[in-house]
Write a protein that holds these residues in place. Structure first.
Motif, PDB file in Angstrom:
ATOM      1  N   GLY A  82       0.796  -1.229   0.000  1.00  0.00           N
ATOM      2  CA  GLY A  82       0.000   0.000   0.000  1.00  0.00           C
ATOM      3  C   GLY A  82       0.822   1.268   0.000  1.00  0.00           C
ATOM      4  N   ILE A  83       2.133   1.135  -0.107  1.00  0.00           N
ATOM      5  CA  ILE A  83       2.983   2.334  -0.143  1.00  0.00           C
ATOM      6  C   ILE A  83       3.018   2.873  -1.576  1.00  0.00           C
ATOM      7  N   ASP A  84       2.622   4.117  -1.722  1.00  0.00           N
ATOM      8  CA  ASP A  84       2.752   4.823  -2.999  1.00  0.00           C
ATOM      9  C   ASP A  84       3.707   5.989  -2.775  1.00  0.00           C
TER      10      ASP A  84
ATOM     11  N   TYR B   6      13.229  15.933  -3.891  1.00  0.00           N
ATOM     12  CA  TYR B   6      12.065  15.868  -3.011  1.00  0.00           C
ATOM     13  C   TYR B   6      11.464  14.474  -3.108  1.00  0.00           C
ATOM     14  N   TYR B   7      11.089  13.899  -1.955  1.00  0.00           N
ATOM     15  CA  TYR B   7      10.511  12.550  -1.919  1.00  0.00           C
ATOM     16  C   TYR B   7       9.297  12.557  -0.994  1.00  0.00           C
ATOM     17  N   THR B   8       8.249  11.842  -1.392  1.00  0.00           N
ATOM     18  CA  THR B   8       7.085  11.720  -0.505  1.00  0.00           C
ATOM     19  C   THR B   8       6.463  10.346  -0.687  1.00  0.00           C
ATOM     20  N   GLN B   9       5.864   9.813   0.376  1.00  0.00           N
ATOM     21  CA  GLN B   9       5.215   8.503   0.301  1.00  0.00           C
ATOM     22  C   GLN B   9       4.020   8.436   1.241  1.00  0.00           C
ATOM     23  N   SER B  10       3.105   7.522   0.897  1.00  0.00           N
ATOM     24  CA  SER B  10       1.984   7.208   1.800  1.00  0.00           C
ATOM     25  C   SER B  10       2.391   6.012   2.656  1.00  0.00           C
ATOM     26  N   SER B  11       1.627   5.766   3.711  1.00  0.00           N
ATOM     27  CA  SER B  11       1.999   4.681   4.627  1.00  0.00           C
ATOM     28  C   SER B  11       1.526   3.329   4.111  1.00  0.00           C
ATOM     29  N   ALA B  12       2.108   2.277   4.669  1.00  0.00           N
ATOM     30  CA  ALA B  12       1.654   0.915   4.364  1.00  0.00           C
ATOM     31  C   ALA B  12       0.274   0.699   4.989  1.00  0.00           C
TER      32      ALA B  12
ATOM     33  N   GLY C  30       2.624  -2.818  11.857  1.00  0.00           N
ATOM     34  CA  GLY C  30       3.888  -2.148  11.567  1.00  0.00           C
ATOM     35  C   GLY C  30       3.897  -0.735  12.112  1.00  0.00           C
ATOM     36  N   ARG C  31       5.045  -0.330  12.668  1.00  0.00           N
ATOM     37  CA  ARG C  31       5.196   1.056  13.124  1.00  0.00           C
ATOM     38  C   ARG C  31       6.575   1.611  12.769  1.00  0.00           C
ATOM     39  N   ASP C  32       7.235   1.005  11.776  1.00  0.00           N
ATOM     40  CA  ASP C  32       8.514   1.559  11.320  1.00  0.00           C
ATOM     41  C   ASP C  32       8.259   2.901  10.641  1.00  0.00           C
ATOM     42  N   LYS C  33       9.072   3.880  10.969  1.00  0.00           N
ATOM     43  CA  LYS C  33       8.849   5.190  10.327  1.00  0.00           C
ATOM     44  C   LYS C  33       9.104   5.119   8.823  1.00  0.00           C
ATOM     45  N   GLU C  34       9.867   4.097   8.390  1.00  0.00           N
ATOM     46  CA  GLU C  34      10.146   3.949   6.952  1.00  0.00           C
ATOM     47  C   GLU C  34       8.896   3.554   6.163  1.00  0.00           C
ATOM     48  N   ILE C  35       7.858   3.031   6.824  1.00  0.00           N
ATOM     49  CA  ILE C  35       6.621   2.682   6.110  1.00  0.00           C
ATOM     50  C   ILE C  35       5.472   3.601   6.534  1.00  0.00           C
ATOM     51  N   SER C  36       5.794   4.714   7.175  1.00  0.00           N
ATOM     52  CA  SER C  36       4.776   5.690   7.561  1.00  0.00           C
ATOM     53  C   SER C  36       4.603   6.714   6.431  1.00  0.00           C
ATOM     54  N   THR C  37       3.698   7.667   6.634  1.00  0.00           N
ATOM     55  CA  THR C  37       3.542   8.761   5.666  1.00  0.00           C
ATOM     56  C   THR C  37       4.564   9.843   5.996  1.00  0.00           C
ATOM     57  N   PHE C  38       5.415  10.178   5.039  1.00  0.00           N
ATOM     58  CA  PHE C  38       6.410  11.222   5.312  1.00  0.00           C
ATOM     59  C   PHE C  38       6.935  11.801   4.005  1.00  0.00           C
ATOM     60  N   ASN C  39       7.723  12.851   4.136  1.00  0.00           N
ATOM     61  CA  ASN C  39       8.439  13.396   2.979  1.00  0.00           C
ATOM     62  C   ASN C  39       9.832  13.808   3.416  1.00  0.00           C
ATOM     63  N   ASP C  40      10.722  13.913   2.449  1.00  0.00           N
ATOM     64  CA  ASP C  40      12.053  14.448   2.768  1.00  0.00           C
ATOM     65  C   ASP C  40      12.540  15.342   1.637  1.00  0.00           C
ATOM     66  N   HIS C  41      13.307  16.356   2.049  1.00  0.00           N
ATOM     67  CA  HIS C  41      13.935  17.298   1.118  1.00  0.00           C
ATOM     68  C   HIS C  41      15.453  17.130   1.229  1.00  0.00           C
ATOM     69  N   SER C  42      16.125  17.093   0.083  1.00  0.00           N
ATOM     70  CA  SER C  42      17.593  16.965   0.081  1.00  0.00           C
ATOM     71  C   SER C  42      18.210  18.080  -0.744  1.00  0.00           C
ATOM     72  N   ILE C  43      19.264  18.670  -0.201  1.00  0.00           N
ATOM     73  CA  ILE C  43      20.083  19.614  -0.965  1.00  0.00           C
ATOM     74  C   ILE C  43      21.498  19.071  -0.981  1.00  0.00           C
TER      75      ILE C  43
END
Lengths: 75, 380
Positions: free
Chosen positions: B253-255, B279-285, B302-315
């Motif tokens: 279910g991760i998109d 820029y990266y964004t995902q929905s949760s499992a 599951g409660r790993d933050k890697e499968i939660s809803t989040f985004n990250d910005h990289s420079i």
């Protein structure tokens, strides 16, 4: 059967379109800009591999993160 | 879905490669050696280590490559501090590979072995690559198979296995005299024990804290597909802009999607400067929750933050200095390289339990990470 037909059709299409019959619209001698250091997709593979590892360890998505086809057709 | 893709669409180009009359000369990758030191520091985790990559043609048709890579990890992440103790460990990865020039086709094979005290992984990979359409198009196909063995340092009898299959199709296309694009598809299937044996989920429970912990339970299969599209445009001598985008979806279910844009500039034929933003964004499992309503609330937890809803910005900034190697006759070229990447992770449904306070009302977690790589490269 359908799969076989699909394979043969695509193969035939690419056979027709292969280099023996298609004139490259960018000639080999026109590809100097594409062959420069700054145009390379994977200029530093050791570094790109490491950064992909950093992201894949912390993000849910995986795959298709590298420089796929590689090369620029400049050879 | 993936089965149809892997069988039909990945075999179709392979069949094509076999029947197309090759016409352009392929070349093997350059002989080079890279010695890198890398560092990651963020979210209570530091990872450092060396990486050594060597590639050398042993005959005019055969190029061999070897990579030695180490992660020395010191972790006091939010997961560790929530229900365990900080730890240190070391992961060593050794890869070997070969590229064989057969007519106008490059055949590749590789093997990777990764080893740490509670996780071992082996991966074998195969690939084929060919230019078509007068050298304007490069098509590559890849297949990899992986075998993981998961252990647990607190229970030496614990041992689980997982298998991975990876299918890859890449196309690189010259569009104009100044513009190149590439497309990459990668399908991955996993089967077996996909949990982290140490990770926990929290559920509501009576008491002062308001919650308790139980082990996570992941599905035993996962299938994912990712497609990326990228391009580089030559603005003028020593000046290039580039960009890429990727979409991703899996059966958990991760998109996700991400995009990147950057600029490369060469100064005086000696310095290469590169700056980029990602820029990266995902929905949760589907089976993710920050706090489940009660113990064993679902089949999968599951409660790993890697499968939660989040985004990250990289420079990211990279600098390369091309130094003279005239004194060393056996070298053709040498570069010194420095790169820094700053990443900001922001979570939308993963709460910072270290804050305390009423369960389920803690603020959402976020953290910054700095990634440094310094390396020297030689061409010979």
């Amino acid at each position: 059967m359908h799969r076989l037909i699909r394979l043969l059709l695509i193969a035939a299409l690419l056979q027709v379109a292969a280099c023996s019959s298609v004139e490259p619209w960018v000639k080999p001698y026109e590809r100097a800009n594409l062959a420069t250091e700054e145009m390379k997709f994977d200029r530093n593979p050791v570094c790109e591999s490491y950064m992909n590892h950093v992201y894949e360890a912390r993000e849910g998505a995986r795959g298709a993160s590298g420089s796929a086809g590689a090369g620029c057709g400049c050879n | 879905m993936l089965r149809r893709i892997s069988v039909s669409w990945l075999l179709a180009p392979l069949a094509c490669l076999l029947v197309i009359q090759p016409c352009m000369a392929q070349v093997l990758p350059e002989d080079r050696a890279d010695i890198m030191v890398h560092s990651y520091d963020g979210g209570g985790v530091t990872v450092t280590g060396p990486s050594l990559l060597v590639r050398k043609k042993v005959t005019k048709d055969l190029s061999l490559t070897a990579n030695y890579y180490v992660d020395s990890i010191s972790s006091a992440s939010i997961d560790v501090l929530s229900y365990a103790s900080p730890y240190k460990e070391k992961r060593t990865e050794v890869s070997v590979g070969a590229d064989y020039l057969l007519g106008d086709t490059i055949l590749s094979a590789g093997f990777t072995n990764s080893n740490e005290n509670d996780f071992k992984a082996q991966t074998a990979s195969f690939g084929v690559r060919q230019e078509i359409f007068g050298g304007l198009t490069v098509v590559s196909l890849g297949y990899a198979r992986g075998w993981d063995q998961v252990g647990q340092i607190t229970d030496l009898d614990f041992s689980r296995e997982a298998e991975k299959r990876l299918y890859r199709l890449g196309v690189s296309q010259v569009i104009t005299k100044k513009f190149v694009m590439n497309m990459d598809f990668e399908g991955i299937t996993d089967q077996g024990y996909l949990n982290n044996p140490y990770r926990q989920v929290r559920y509501e429970a009576p008491g002062a804290q308001g919650y308790l912990w139980q082990s996570e339970i992941y599905p035993e299969t996962r299938t994912s597909g990712a497609v990326s599209l990228g391009g580089r445009y030559f603005l003028g001598e020593g000046s290039v802009v580039y960009g890429s985008a990727r979409v991703y979806s899996d059966t958990w279910g991760i998109d996700a999607w991400n995009t990147k844009a950057g600029y490369t500039y060469i100064h005086n034929k000696k310095w290469i400067f590169d700056a980029s933003y990602r820029y990266y964004t995902q929905s949760s499992a589907d089976f993710y929750s920050d706090m489940f309503p009660y113990v064993d609330a679902q089949n999968f937890l599951g409660r790993d933050k890697e499968i939660s809803t989040f985004n990250d910005h990289s420079i990211r900034f990279d600098v390369t200095y091309d130094f003279a190697v005239d004194k060393w006759k056996f070298l053709e070229r040498g570069t010194l390289n420095f790169g820094y990447n700053h990443i900001l992770f922001s979570y939308d449904d993963f709460r910072n339990v270290l804050e305390g306070g009423p369960a389920g009302t803690e603020s959402f977690y976020d953290f910054n990470a700095g990634v440094i790589n310094v390396f020297v490269s030689f061409w010979f």
